[in-house]
Write a protein that holds these residues in place. Structure first.
Motif, PDB file in Angstrom:
ATOM      1  N   SER A 198     -77.016 -48.124  20.463  1.00 14.29           N
ATOM      2  CA  SER A 198     -76.660 -48.732  21.744  1.00 14.29           C
ATOM      3  C   SER A 198     -76.846 -50.252  21.694  1.00 14.29           C
ATOM      4  O   SER A 198     -76.055 -50.996  22.266  1.00 14.29           O
ATOM      5  N   ILE A 199     -77.865 -50.706  20.973  1.00 11.99           N
ATOM      6  CA  ILE A 199     -78.132 -52.147  20.896  1.00 11.99           C
ATOM      7  C   ILE A 199     -77.000 -52.879  20.174  1.00 11.99           C
ATOM      8  O   ILE A 199     -76.634 -53.992  20.545  1.00 11.99           O
ATOM      9  N   ALA A 200     -76.420 -52.224  19.159  1.00  9.14           N
ATOM     10  CA  ALA A 200     -75.320 -52.850  18.417  1.00  9.14           C
ATOM     11  C   ALA A 200     -74.096 -52.972  19.317  1.00  9.14           C
ATOM     12  O   ALA A 200     -73.402 -54.006  19.323  1.00  9.14           O
ATOM     13  N   ALA A 201     -73.827 -51.906  20.089  1.00 11.01           N
ATOM     14  CA  ALA A 201     -72.689 -51.948  21.016  1.00 11.01           C
ATOM     15  C   ALA A 201     -72.908 -53.054  22.044  1.00 11.01           C
ATOM     16  O   ALA A 201     -71.998 -53.834  22.345  1.00 11.01           O
ATOM     17  N   TYR A 202     -74.133 -53.140  22.544  1.00 14.51           N
ATOM     18  CA  TYR A 202     -74.449 -54.165  23.544  1.00 14.51           C
ATOM     19  C   TYR A 202     -74.215 -55.557  22.975  1.00 14.51           C
ATOM     20  O   TYR A 202     -73.562 -56.401  23.596  1.00 14.51           O
ATOM     21  N   ASP A 203     -74.734 -55.797  21.773  1.00 10.42           N
ATOM     22  CA  ASP A 203     -74.613 -57.113  21.151  1.00 10.42           C
ATOM     23  C   ASP A 203     -73.150 -57.489  20.918  1.00 10.42           C
ATOM     24  O   ASP A 203     -72.722 -58.594  21.248  1.00 10.42           O
ATOM     25  N   THR A 204     -72.385 -56.545  20.366  1.00 14.52           N
ATOM     26  CA  THR A 204     -70.989 -56.869  20.049  1.00 14.52           C
ATOM     27  C   THR A 204     -70.157 -57.086  21.313  1.00 14.52           C
ATOM     28  O   THR A 204     -69.344 -58.008  21.381  1.00 14.52           O
ATOM     29  N   ILE A 205     -70.364 -56.238  22.322  1.00 13.06           N
ATOM     30  CA  ILE A 205     -69.576 -56.382  23.559  1.00 13.06           C
ATOM     31  C   ILE A 205     -69.916 -57.709  24.250  1.00 13.06           C
ATOM     32  O   ILE A 205     -69.027 -58.461  24.651  1.00 13.06           O
ATOM     33  N   THR A 206     -71.214 -58.024  24.362  1.00 14.37           N
ATOM     34  CA  THR A 206     -71.575 -59.276  25.050  1.00 14.37           C
ATOM     35  C   THR A 206     -71.089 -60.494  24.256  1.00 14.37           C
ATOM     36  O   THR A 206     -70.610 -61.462  24.855  1.00 14.37           O
ATOM     37  N   THR A 207     -71.183 -60.423  22.922  1.00 13.54           N
ATOM     38  CA  THR A 207     -70.681 -61.537  22.111  1.00 13.54           C
ATOM     39  C   THR A 207     -69.180 -61.706  22.304  1.00 13.54           C
ATOM     40  O   THR A 207     -68.670 -62.824  22.438  1.00 13.54           O
ATOM     41  N   HIS A 208     -68.476 -60.568  22.340  1.00 15.83           N
ATOM     42  CA  HIS A 208     -67.028 -60.627  22.545  1.00 15.83           C
ATOM     43  C   HIS A 208     -66.694 -61.278  23.893  1.00 15.83           C
ATOM     44  O   HIS A 208     -65.817 -62.131  23.969  1.00 15.83           O
ATOM     45  N   PHE A 209     -67.424 -60.883  24.919  1.00 14.72           N
ATOM     46  CA  PHE A 209     -67.177 -61.453  26.252  1.00 14.72           C
ATOM     47  C   PHE A 209     -67.455 -62.963  26.258  1.00 14.72           C
ATOM     48  O   PHE A 209     -66.725 -63.740  26.864  1.00 14.72           O
ATOM     49  N   LYS A 210     -68.539 -63.361  25.575  1.00  9.48           N
ATOM     50  CA  LYS A 210     -68.902 -64.773  25.545  1.00  9.48           C
ATOM     51  C   LYS A 210     -67.846 -65.578  24.775  1.00  9.48           C
ATOM     52  O   LYS A 210     -67.390 -66.614  25.238  1.00  9.48           O
ATOM     53  N   ASP A 211     -67.433 -65.051  23.607  1.00 10.00           N
ATOM     54  CA  ASP A 211     -66.454 -65.758  22.771  1.00 10.00           C
ATOM     55  C   ASP A 211     -65.109 -65.905  23.464  1.00 10.00           C
ATOM     56  O   ASP A 211     -64.406 -66.890  23.260  1.00 10.00           O
ATOM     57  N   THR A 212     -64.725 -64.897  24.239  1.00 10.16           N
ATOM     58  CA  THR A 212     -63.377 -64.895  24.809  1.00 10.16           C
ATOM     59  C   THR A 212     -63.368 -65.250  26.287  1.00 10.16           C
ATOM     60  O   THR A 212     -62.299 -65.305  26.899  1.00 10.16           O
ATOM     61  N   ASN A 213     -64.572 -65.466  26.854  1.00  9.87           N
ATOM     62  CA  ASN A 213     -64.654 -65.754  28.276  1.00  9.87           C
ATOM     63  C   ASN A 213     -64.097 -64.627  29.138  1.00  9.87           C
ATOM     64  O   ASN A 213     -63.472 -64.863  30.165  1.00  9.87           O
ATOM     65  N   ARG A 214     -64.256 -63.427  28.688  1.00  8.54           N
ATOM     66  CA  ARG A 214     -63.748 -62.283  29.445  1.00  8.54           C
ATOM     67  C   ARG A 214     -64.914 -61.440  29.924  1.00  8.54           C
ATOM     68  O   ARG A 214     -66.070 -61.682  29.570  1.00  8.54           O
ATOM     69  N   SER A 215     -64.599 -60.404  30.716  1.00  8.89           N
ATOM     70  CA  SER A 215     -65.638 -59.463  31.138  1.00  8.89           C
ATOM     71  C   SER A 215     -65.001 -58.085  31.275  1.00  8.89           C
ATOM     72  O   SER A 215     -63.837 -57.894  30.938  1.00  8.89           O
ATOM     73  N   PHE A 216     -65.766 -57.142  31.787  1.00  7.51           N
ATOM     74  CA  PHE A 216     -65.268 -55.765  31.885  1.00  7.51           C
ATOM     75  C   PHE A 216     -63.964 -55.672  32.653  1.00  7.51           C
ATOM     76  O   PHE A 216     -63.107 -54.855  32.351  1.00  7.51           O
ATOM     77  N   LYS A 217     -63.811 -56.533  33.665  1.00  9.98           N
ATOM     78  CA  LYS A 217     -62.610 -56.365  34.499  1.00  9.98           C
ATOM     79  C   LYS A 217     -61.333 -56.854  33.813  1.00  9.98           C
ATOM     80  O   LYS A 217     -60.237 -56.607  34.288  1.00  9.98           O
ATOM     81  N   ASP A 218     -61.469 -57.509  32.657  1.00 13.47           N
ATOM     82  CA  ASP A 218     -60.278 -57.927  31.912  1.00 13.47           C
ATOM     83  C   ASP A 218     -59.686 -56.814  31.052  1.00 13.47           C
ATOM     84  O   ASP A 218     -58.661 -56.996  30.418  1.00 13.47           O
ATOM     85  N   TYR A 219     -60.396 -55.682  30.993  1.00 13.94           N
ATOM     86  CA  TYR A 219     -59.897 -54.569  30.184  1.00 13.94           C
ATOM     87  C   TYR A 219     -59.746 -53.319  31.039  1.00 13.94           C
ATOM     88  O   TYR A 219     -60.551 -53.076  31.939  1.00 13.94           O
ATOM     89  N   ASP A 220     -58.726 -52.529  30.729  1.00 19.64           N
ATOM     90  CA  ASP A 220     -58.590 -51.253  31.431  1.00 19.64           C
ATOM     91  C   ASP A 220     -59.743 -50.333  31.044  1.00 19.64           C
ATOM     92  O   ASP A 220     -60.293 -49.633  31.874  1.00 19.64           O
ATOM     93  N   TYR A 221     -60.045 -50.321  29.745  1.00 16.99           N
ATOM     94  CA  TYR A 221     -61.193 -49.543  29.278  1.00 16.99           C
ATOM     95  C   TYR A 221     -61.943 -50.312  28.218  1.00 16.99           C
ATOM     96  O   TYR A 221     -61.325 -50.979  27.383  1.00 16.99           O
ATOM     97  N   VAL A 222     -63.254 -50.187  28.244  1.00 16.86           N
ATOM     98  CA  VAL A 222     -64.086 -50.619  27.123  1.00 16.86           C
ATOM     99  C   VAL A 222     -64.675 -49.331  26.567  1.00 16.86           C
ATOM    100  O   VAL A 222     -65.418 -48.632  27.264  1.00 16.86           O
ATOM    101  N   VAL A 223     -64.277 -48.973  25.342  1.00 17.53           N
ATOM    102  CA  VAL A 223     -64.733 -47.686  24.810  1.00 17.53           C
ATOM    103  C   VAL A 223     -65.658 -47.898  23.615  1.00 17.53           C
ATOM    104  O   VAL A 223     -65.339 -48.631  22.698  1.00 17.53           O
ATOM    105  N   THR A 224     -66.811 -47.259  23.663  1.00 17.54           N
ATOM    106  CA  THR A 224     -67.712 -47.284  22.518  1.00 17.54           C
ATOM    107  C   THR A 224     -67.422 -46.065  21.652  1.00 17.54           C
ATOM    108  O   THR A 224     -66.865 -45.071  22.126  1.00 17.54           O
ATOM    109  N   GLY A 225     -67.842 -46.144  20.376  1.00 12.39           N
ATOM    110  CA  GLY A 225     -67.433 -45.115  19.426  1.00 12.39           C
ATOM    111  C   GLY A 225     -68.085 -43.773  19.644  1.00 12.39           C
ATOM    112  O   GLY A 225     -67.458 -42.819  20.089  1.00 12.39           O
ATOM    113  N   ASP A 226     -69.347 -43.676  19.318  1.00  8.50           N
ATOM    114  CA  ASP A 226     -69.958 -42.349  19.378  1.00  8.50           C
ATOM    115  C   ASP A 226     -71.427 -42.440  19.757  1.00  8.50           C
ATOM    116  O   ASP A 226     -72.299 -41.951  19.060  1.00  8.50           O
TER     117      ASP A 226
END
Lengths: 328, 143
Positions: A198-226
């Motif tokens: 879960s920590i890896a998913a958290y880190d990658t998603i937050t980094t992605h949001f920071k790098d792209t200036n986006r958030s959850f509402k910019d995507y229809d779905y944010v899906v984690t693997g397993d």
């Protein structure tokens, strides 16, 4: 910056192969080939996994009217030691193969590597596979061993998915990707991979949001693997604890969904094939049909090693993110 | 702000009470079955009660291996947990399942070298414990 933009990488086609167990939940009727049992007409589990991988490759080639020699490269990942499924399964073909291991996040890493070769009209095939019994045998215990599993375990998915990438325009575009960093918070519960990842998913998603200036509402779905249901609830709690006020309704976990309604599957599905089957079976068709426009795909991998676990080492994990979008 | 370890501990499902109850039922059933087999052996053969223990254990082991081979044992063990794991059934299943799993690697490198993969620890420390107890007993009786 860990996020890289891609100008013209498209999904030419995709296909799956799995067993009867995967045809029951969320993916019912959405798989290209379904084998009636986990042996897939082969002698043992390892050969069965190779058959699943080869079948998914055959399916995607058939769907896109291509021959093997039209491909530039195959990027392939699996969970077996020495990447047995990849190298034994593909040993009789005459095009280059890159074998990758990133545990259950291999599908993302494969797509990232593949997209860097799919330029100037070249076609690159990315495939990942996993097999319940083969993985159980290698990572845990013999399949017939009578052990009461812990409530927190996930069930390795038996199946394989293949995606062909190209630089010519097609309905599904890969717009960007974010590379993951290995995470480790000294967590040692080998049964609970979801919690560890879960920590890896958290880190990658937050980094992605920071790098792209986006958030959850910019995507229809944010899906984690397993992550499974436990890992997903930990991930959601992490976002809340760290002050994310966005609605997390579109944050879903593929492992939780794949075996929906299966109590013997515990926390849900896992394995290289889990995120790949859900991507090819459910989400890519949704983008293609215009039901959704954008998807942040974040497969997570627990990089644990059984020997390291016995040596009392903790479980490192990693997650890579990919942005799929309806091409305009 | 809570750290991730705290969050995981909060979210983890608690151990189920039903596991305890099913383990009791499972273990009790195996024990009653063993006792029944032993009584039958004493009744219908010339063996004494202490001599009947070995054939009883052999029958239980054979039954376990049969159920393991048929793919039933692991399903039962999922329900009854420690109730089947602690008696000799658990030991027999660990050997039988390891052997089954390794059959494709052949008789020597597969079955031969893997059959004690899980049961090996039990044997090693069983023998060590027996030696230690034996030494203590020897010293006690000779001094």
């Amino acid at each position: 910056m860990r996020t890289y933009k891609l100008d013209s990488t498209y999904v030419l086609n995709y296909a799956t192969a799995a067993t009867i167990n995967e045809d029951k939940g969320e993916l019912r009727g959405k798989l290209d080939t379904v084998f009636d049992d986990i042996y897939c007409d082969e002698k043992n589990y390892e050969l069965a996994e190779q058959k699943l991988m080869k079948t998914s490759i055959e399916n995607v080639l058939k769907k896109s009217n291509l021959r093997l020699n039209d491909l530039e490269l195959i990027v392939s990942g699996d969970l077996m030691n020495q990447l047995m499924t990849t190298y034994y399964g593909l040993r009789h073909i005459s095009i280059p193969v890159i074998g990758i291991y990133s545990a259950c996040s291999s599908s993302a890493l494969g797509l990232i590597i593949g997209s860097n070769y799919a330029v100037n009209g070249k076609k690159v095939l990315v495939t990942t596979s996993s097999h319940y019994a083969a993985a159980e045998r290698q990572f845990r215990y013999p399949n017939e061993y009578g052990l009461q599993k812990k409530e927190v375990v996930t069930t390795t998915t038996s199946g394989a998915g293949s995606i062909i990438l190209t630089s010519k325009k097609h309905p599904i575009q890969i717009e960007a990707y974010t590379l993951g960093v290995i995470q480790d918070f000294n967590y040692k519960d080998v049964n609970d991979m979801g919690g560890a990842m879960s920590i890896a998913a958290y880190d990658t998603i937050t980094t992605h949001f920071k790098d792209t200036n986006r958030s959850f509402k910019d995507y229809d779905y944010v899906v984690t693997g397993d992550l499974g249901s436990l890992g997903l609830s930990v991930l959601k709690a992490l976002f809340k604890e760290n002050g994310y006020t966005d609605s997390l309704d579109n944050l879903v976990d593929l492992g939780t969904m794949i075996y929906k309604g299966c109590p013997e599957c515990y926390m849900g599905g896992s394995g290289c094939a889990c995120s790949m089957l859900m991507l090819c079976g459910k989400y890519l068709p949704m983008i293609e049909n215009g039901k959704i426009n954008s998807l942040l795909y974040v497969p997570t991998g627990a990089l644990h090693n059984p020997i390291a676990v016995f040596q009392k080492q903790s479980i490192p994990s990693i997650a890579h993110a990919i942005v799929f979008r309806k091409a305009v | 702000m809570k750290d991730i370890n705290t969050i995981i501990q909060e979210k983890k499902p608690k151990p189920k009470l039903s596991n305890l109850i099913f383990a009791f039922i499972g273990g009790a059933t195996v024990s009653v079955l063993g006792q029944f087999i032993m009584d039958m052996i004493v009744r219908y053969t010339d063996l004494s009660k202490s001599e009947a223990v070995t054939p009883m254990i052999i029958i239980i082991i054979a039954l376990t291996c049969l159920l393991t081979g048929l793919g039933v044992y692991d399903k039962l063990a999922t329900i009854f947990g420690a109730g089947l794991f602690i008696p000799i059934t658990g030991f027999a299943n660990s050997m039988c399942s390891s052997a089954l799993e390794s059959k494709h690697e052949g008789l020597v490198y597969g079955i031969g070298s893997n059959i004690f993969k899980l049961a090996g620890s039990v044997l090693v420390y069983g023998v060590v414990a027996t030696y230690l107890v034996g030494v203590v007993r020897f010293i006690y009786e000779n001094l």
